[in-house]
Motif scaffolding. Structure first.
Motif, short mmCIF file in Angstrom:
data_model
loop_
_atom_site.label_atom_id
_atom_site.label_comp_id
_atom_site.label_asym_id
_atom_site.label_seq_id
_atom_site.Cartn_x
_atom_site.Cartn_y
_atom_site.Cartn_z
N HIS A 17 0.86 -1.18 0.00
CA HIS A 17 0.00 0.00 0.00
C HIS A 17 0.90 1.23 0.00
O HIS A 17 1.64 1.46 0.97
CB HIS A 17 -0.92 0.00 1.22
CG HIS A 17 -1.86 -1.17 1.24
ND1 HIS A 17 -1.47 -2.45 1.61
CD2 HIS A 17 -3.18 -1.25 0.92
CE1 HIS A 17 -2.50 -3.25 1.55
NE2 HIS A 17 -3.56 -2.56 1.13
N PRO A 23 1.42 5.49 -1.85
CA PRO A 23 0.91 6.56 -2.72
C PRO A 23 1.55 6.50 -4.09
O PRO A 23 2.74 6.19 -4.21
CB PRO A 23 1.28 7.84 -1.97
CG PRO A 23 2.46 7.46 -1.14
CD PRO A 23 2.25 6.02 -0.76
N ASP A 73 -2.97 1.70 -4.48
CA ASP A 73 -2.77 3.16 -4.41
C ASP A 73 -3.54 3.72 -3.23
O ASP A 73 -4.76 3.56 -3.13
CB ASP A 73 -3.22 3.81 -5.71
CG ASP A 73 -2.88 5.30 -5.76
OD1 ASP A 73 -2.21 5.78 -4.82
OD2 ASP A 73 -3.27 5.96 -6.74
N THR A 130 -3.15 7.07 -2.42
CA THR A 130 -3.09 8.53 -2.55
C THR A 130 -4.43 9.16 -2.21
O THR A 130 -4.52 10.16 -1.49
CB THR A 130 -2.68 8.91 -3.97
OG1 THR A 130 -1.44 8.27 -4.28
CG2 THR A 130 -2.50 10.42 -4.08
N ALA A 140 -5.40 9.60 1.46
CA ALA A 140 -4.74 10.68 2.20
C ALA A 140 -5.42 12.02 2.03
O ALA A 140 -5.14 12.96 2.75
CB ALA A 140 -3.28 10.79 1.77
#
Length: 350
Positions: A34, A36, A338, A340, A343
């Motif tokens: 896992h 970003p 991903d 990203t 976040a």
């Protein structure tokens, strides 16, 4: 016998068919990470050229002897701060003092003769020509006295401006000759960087422009200098021109240090990646590229300049490809989940 053979053959087939996994290929399970993921983007970066130069004092002087004489006193040494008009060195002046006494005596005699001739001329006892001769003799004696006084002044070397002594070339007792360098001094509060700039880059700046200057001895933080002069004539051999950049007052900057000034040529478009996305192994640098099957592949790339917001990549990836933003979480051949979007802050509908 035939029945026994058939019985054993049937048992063998049953055992083989009953083995686990028989008849199906083995499937390797990929690890999942896992991390970003970001895209390789094209950005605009400034194009600049660095020119190396040397720090010199704006005011510097080599003090030399104008007459021949033995050095009687040396009142300074390297590093001594001096003020304008301060006595730095004294030569032996006994011969000149004797010459001055002789010239003063001659001047007194000439003055007395001139006055006597003036008195006699008033009484018509001498001619006008005799009076003029006495007057000229007096003027010659006066000029001789002034010449000796000038020679005496050359026996005392004084500082022409406020500064510091940087070099001492003689010692007490040595014989100084006319034109011989005795001391070197400079003003440490007024410094500049002198650099040779290629003819193609001279037009990038003008006199009076502000320009960043990096002094290597002080670290990467630049000083803000000002272009004070660009010599109109260049070197025909190297096709370069001397550029002088005045530096701000900085006690740690010393003459003789090396410095670099940066000339901006404009902007260019280039590939950029975050610094954290790079993995370095010796002299090699690589990125974990996330391919269409969501598998991370370690790919070696060629790097360019370090930029303010990342690193320039010259080859190895193309714009639009996805890479793992944090190389510490990458693994070659792993499936990439991903994170990203996770976040980002969650927006609530009103």
């Amino acid at each position: 016998m035939a029945l026994i053979v058939l019985a054993f053959g049937g048992c063998g087939q049953g055992e083989e068919s009953s083995k686990p996994g028989a008849g199906s290929p083995t499937m390797a399970v990929r690890p999942t990470i896992h991390a970003p993921v970001v895209e390789v983007k094209v950005g605009e970066v400034p194009v600049s050229v660095e020119v190396t130069g040397q720090v010199t004092a704006l005011y510097q002087a080599t003090l030399a002897s104008r007459i021949q004489g033995t050095i009687n006193e040396l009142l300074v040494r390297e590093g001594s701060p001096v003020r304008k008009g301060q006595t730095l060195l004294v030569l032996d002046n006994r011969d000149l003092q004797a010459e001055l006494a002789r010239m003063v005596a001659e001047l007194d005699n000439a003055d007395a003769q001139r006055k006597r001739m003036e008195d006699l001329y008033q009484k018509d006892a001498v001619s006008k020509q005799e009076l003029e001769n006495a007057t000229r003799a007096f003027r010659v004696a006066e000029a001789g006295r002034k010449a000796v006084l000038a020679q005496l002044s050359y026996t005392v070397v004084k500082a022409p401006f406020d500064g510091v002594i940087t070099e001492k070339k003689v010692e007490v007792g040595e014989l100084a000759s006319p034109g011989q360098p005795l001391l070197r001094m400079e003003d440490p509060t007024r410094l500049r960087l002198e650099a040779m700039v290629a003819e193609g880059d001279v037009g990038l700046v003008t006199v009076g422009a502000s320009i960043p200057v990096v002094i290597d001895a002080l670290g990467p933080e630049p000083l803000q200098g000002m272009v004070s002069q660009i010599l109109p004539a260049g070197d025909p051999q190297t096709h370069t021109f001397t550029m002088k950049v005045e530096l701000p007052k900085q006690p740690k900057v010393k003459s003789g240090m090396f410095g670099r000034l940066r000339l901006e040529r404009g902007v260019s478009r280039t590939l950029m990646v975050p610094k954290a996305a790079l993995i370095e192994r010796g002299e090699l640098a690589g990125l974990f590229v996330v391919e269409q099957d969501q598998v991370a592949r370690l790919r070696w790339v060629k790097l360019g300049r370090p930029l303010e917001h990342g690193i320039e990549v010259l080859s190895g990836v193309t714009a639009g490809e996805r890479i793992i933003a944090d190389a510490t979480k990458g693994e070659d051949g792993a499936l990439v989940q991903d994170v990203t979007a996770a976040a980002l802050p969650t927006l609530r509908a009103e």
